[in-house]
Design an enzyme around this catalytic site. Structure first.
Site, PDB file in Angstrom:
ATOM      1  N   ASP A  27       0.791  -1.248   0.000  1.00 22.77           N
ATOM      2  CA  ASP A  27       0.000   0.000   0.000  1.00 22.77           C
ATOM      3  C   ASP A  27       0.820   1.294   0.000  1.00 22.77           C
ATOM      4  O   ASP A  27       0.495   2.241   0.731  1.00 22.77           O
ATOM      5  CB  ASP A  27      -0.961   0.004   1.199  1.00 22.77           C
ATOM      6  CG  ASP A  27      -1.963  -1.143   1.149  1.00 22.77           C
ATOM      7  OD1 ASP A  27      -1.942  -1.916   0.184  1.00 22.77           O
ATOM      8  OD2 ASP A  27      -2.756  -1.266   2.102  1.00 22.77           O
ATOM      9  N   LYS A 132      -6.625  -4.828  -3.011  1.00 29.98           N
ATOM     10  CA  LYS A 132      -7.216  -5.589  -1.909  1.00 29.98           C
ATOM     11  C   LYS A 132      -8.256  -4.732  -1.184  1.00 29.98           C
ATOM     12  O   LYS A 132      -7.991  -3.580  -0.847  1.00 29.98           O
ATOM     13  CB  LYS A 132      -6.121  -6.079  -0.935  1.00 29.98           C
ATOM     14  CG  LYS A 132      -5.321  -4.984  -0.271  1.00 29.98           C
ATOM     15  CD  LYS A 132      -4.305  -5.590   0.686  1.00 29.98           C
ATOM     16  CE  LYS A 132      -3.481  -4.536   1.397  1.00 29.98           C
ATOM     17  NZ  LYS A 132      -4.220  -3.562   2.182  1.00 29.98           N
ATOM     18  N   LYS A 135      -7.651  -5.005   4.909  1.00 31.16           N
ATOM     19  CA  LYS A 135      -6.337  -4.611   5.411  1.00 31.16           C
ATOM     20  C   LYS A 135      -5.323  -5.710   5.076  1.00 31.16           C
ATOM     21  O   LYS A 135      -4.174  -5.441   4.777  1.00 31.16           O
ATOM     22  CB  LYS A 135      -6.392  -4.350   6.924  1.00 31.16           C
ATOM     23  CG  LYS A 135      -7.408  -3.287   7.343  1.00 31.16           C
ATOM     24  CD  LYS A 135      -7.161  -1.954   6.682  1.00 31.16           C
ATOM     25  CE  LYS A 135      -8.146  -0.893   7.177  1.00 31.16           C
ATOM     26  NZ  LYS A 135      -8.093   0.334   6.358  1.00 31.16           N
ATOM     27  N   VAL A 160       3.269   0.310   4.163  1.00 32.07           N
ATOM     28  CA  VAL A 160       2.549   1.051   5.201  1.00 32.07           C
ATOM     29  C   VAL A 160       1.120   0.513   5.371  1.00 32.07           C
ATOM     30  O   VAL A 160       0.566  -0.057   4.439  1.00 32.07           O
ATOM     31  CB  VAL A 160       2.490   2.552   4.843  1.00 32.07           C
ATOM     32  CG1 VAL A 160       3.888   3.127   4.751  1.00 32.07           C
ATOM     33  CG2 VAL A 160       1.727   2.827   3.551  1.00 32.07           C
ATOM     34  N   CYS A 165      -2.084  -2.492   7.706  1.00 35.17           N
ATOM     35  CA  CYS A 165      -2.090  -3.433   6.570  1.00 35.17           C
ATOM     36  C   CYS A 165      -0.866  -4.340   6.532  1.00 35.17           C
ATOM     37  O   CYS A 165      -0.962  -5.485   6.084  1.00 35.17           O
ATOM     38  CB  CYS A 165      -2.250  -2.655   5.276  1.00 35.17           C
ATOM     39  SG  CYS A 165      -3.907  -1.940   5.143  1.00 35.17           S
TER      40      CYS A 165
END
Ligand code: TIU
Length: 228
Positions: A27, A132, A135, A160, A165
């Site tokens: 992420d 996704k 998380k 991050v 996540c």
């Protein structure tokens, strides 16, 4: 299993299997990291996240040199929010919820400018990019199938945020039988105390979730091995 490489790590050396390892970058999206994005709009200090970008870029370069598959994730939802549980959508600041117009487009919506991965750590053609809705990276995605099809047993994690996540994805991976190594200086949280606690709790009790190390320690150990 091929020849293992011992990586100095906490709580003890990580037994890396370089022929069956993938790098997972969680992420690294503009909305979480860049000043002027959703993360900052929520009142977070994004400088803690921007500071890891060069380290994540260096880790990507190392993985690419070693020929490891690279998996990038994005936390994102379909524009019609059909993959967003109402319970998730109700969370957060009432004025800035998933799907609302934010400073860089609709928040956490696929294809919006803020949902993109930062240029400095952008996927190369052929690398895996997974959207996704949760998380964790296994929930409602093809990640399990992808990793199994490529014989991956060991995962090196960056991205991050550490306690959200990244930690959720590491826990999911650990329960699925992967050996997981987190690169401490390639992960960040808006809350330094949460980052420290997440790493401490995952590596406690004999690596109950996984291991952690620095990019320098990983780089030195794999470099030494590959120089043999
Ligand atoms: N990627 C990720 O960690 N999503 C989050 O929402 N993290 C927060 O820390 N909010």
């Amino acid at each position: 299993m091929s020849a293992l490489v011992s990586i100095p790590a906490a709580p003890f050396a990580f037994p890396l299997d370089p022929a069956h390892t993938a790098l997972v970058v969680i992420d690294m999206q503009r909305d979480f990291i860049e000043p002027g994005g959703f993360g900052e709009a929520l009142g977070n200090d994004v400088s803690r996240l921007t500071s890891i970008v060069p380290t994540v870029a260096a880790l990507l370069a190392l993985a690419r040199r070693l020929g490891w598959p690279v998996l990038h994730t994005r936390e994102s939802h379909r524009p019609d929010l059909s993959d967003c549980p109402p319970a998730k959508q109700r969370r957060g600041l009432p004025s800035l919820r998933i799907g609302d117009p934010g400073p860089m487009g609709r928040i956490l919506i696929q294809g919006e400018p803020g949902n993109a991965i930062l240029d400095a750590v952008a996927p190369l053609p052929g690398e895996w990019v997974i959207d996704k809705p949760g998380k964790g990276m296994f929930y409602a995605t093809e990640v399990g199938t992808l990793l199994a099809n490529h014989g991956i047993t060991h995962l090196v994690f960056a991205g991050v945020t550490t306690e959200v996540c990244v930690q959720t994805s590491m826990r999911e991976a650990n329960d699925r039988g992967f050996d997981c190594l987190l690169i401490e200086d390639a992960t960040a949280s808006y809350f330094p105390e949460f980052k420290a606690a997440a790493i401490a709790m995952m590596t406690a009790q004999g690596a109950i979730v996984g291991w952690s190390t620095s990019l320098a320690a990983l780089s030195e150990a794999v470099g030494r091995d590959y120089a043999k």
